[in-house]
Motif scaffolding. Structure first.
Motif: not given
Length: 256
Positions: A74-75, A79-81, A119-125, A129-133
């Motif tokens: 992951l990351g 990758r995931a938004d 932790r793994a996906l946040l850098p890509g988000m 400049g966009w992400g939803r947890l």
């Protein structure tokens, strides 16, 4: 965006515990909203089935093992938004009989894994400049019930983790929120009826009314699609300022 374009078109979502119950409903909702969905579960056959249903891809991992989480890539490879932390399980017993191994396992899956996945996906988000947890918590993230020390403490911890993620993601286009249903019509709830009957000293047929829904004003189980609807809303348009919040869907449980 034209009305004919689904609101999450072009987005990628990762949903954990997505082979059944709430996770399956969430995967279907996000796919219907246009997202490409990664269906993550430890049950490979069921994960494949759901991925085929929603036109997504399946991933297999035991979220109780950090090594298996690392192996997902992951990351980097994936990758995931959108990240929906939904995986969980239950064990019902009084504290003096609660096996420490079971307590630790629940915390690994329901609190440590959400941290590791974020932790793994946040850098890509952050880079996008966009992400939803969205974290599927519970009314037990706000209230306690006897005989559920591991589950209740893990959900309380998840509420705190979500708020920290919200503060750190503020200004970078990433929001973090929890959805807190009461008892949902899922295998997790059905599987605890026998243990609840034993712990409370009542018949299994009395558990739903006398235990599970005893503190709920709306005397019915929450349906998985209801939870999925709230998750879809929090991932959709017009939600940039909704972060650090906890959305109760508990039939009035916490109102009393």
């Amino acid at each position: 965006m034209p009305e004919s374009v689904a609101p999450l078109t072009g987005r990628t979502a990762l949903v954990t515990g997505a082979a059944s119950g709430i996770g399956r409903a969430v995967a279907a909702r996000l796919s219907a909203d246009g997202a490409h969905v990664f269906v993550l579960d430890r049950e490979e056959r069921e994960a494949k089935e759901v991925a085929a249903e929603v036109g997504g891809e399946h991933l297999v991992a035991d979220l109780g093992d950090p090594r298996e989480i690392d192996a997902l890539g992951l990351g980097t490879e994936i990758r995931a938004d959108i990240l929906v932390n939904n995986a969980g399980f239950q064990h019902v017993a009084p504290v003096e009989d609660f096996e420490p191994v079971a307590f630790a396992a629940i915390h690994r899956v329901m609190l440590q894994a959400p941290f590791l996945l974020a932790r793994a996906l946040l850098p890509g988000m952050y880079a996008a400049g966009w992400g939803r947890l969205v974290h599927v918590s519970s009314a037990h993230g706000h209230r306690a019930s006897a005989y559920k020390s591991a589950y209740v403490s893990a959900k309380h911890g998840l509420e705190g983790l979500s708020k920290v993620l919200a503060l750190e993601g503020a200004g970078r286009g990433v929001t973090s929120n929890t959805v807190c249903p009461g008892y949902v019509r899922t295998p997790l709830v059905e599987d605890q009826i026998a243990d609840q009957a034993t712990s409370h000293g009542i018949a299994e047929s009395d558990v739903l009314h006398d235990v599970l829904l005893a503190r709920t004003a709306v005397k019915r189980l929450v349906e998985p699609d209801e939870v999925a609807g709230m998750v879809g809303f929090l991932c959709g348009p017009g939600t940039d300022s909704i972060t650090g919040t906890s959305h109760l869907m508990d039939g009035g449980w916490t109102a009393a």
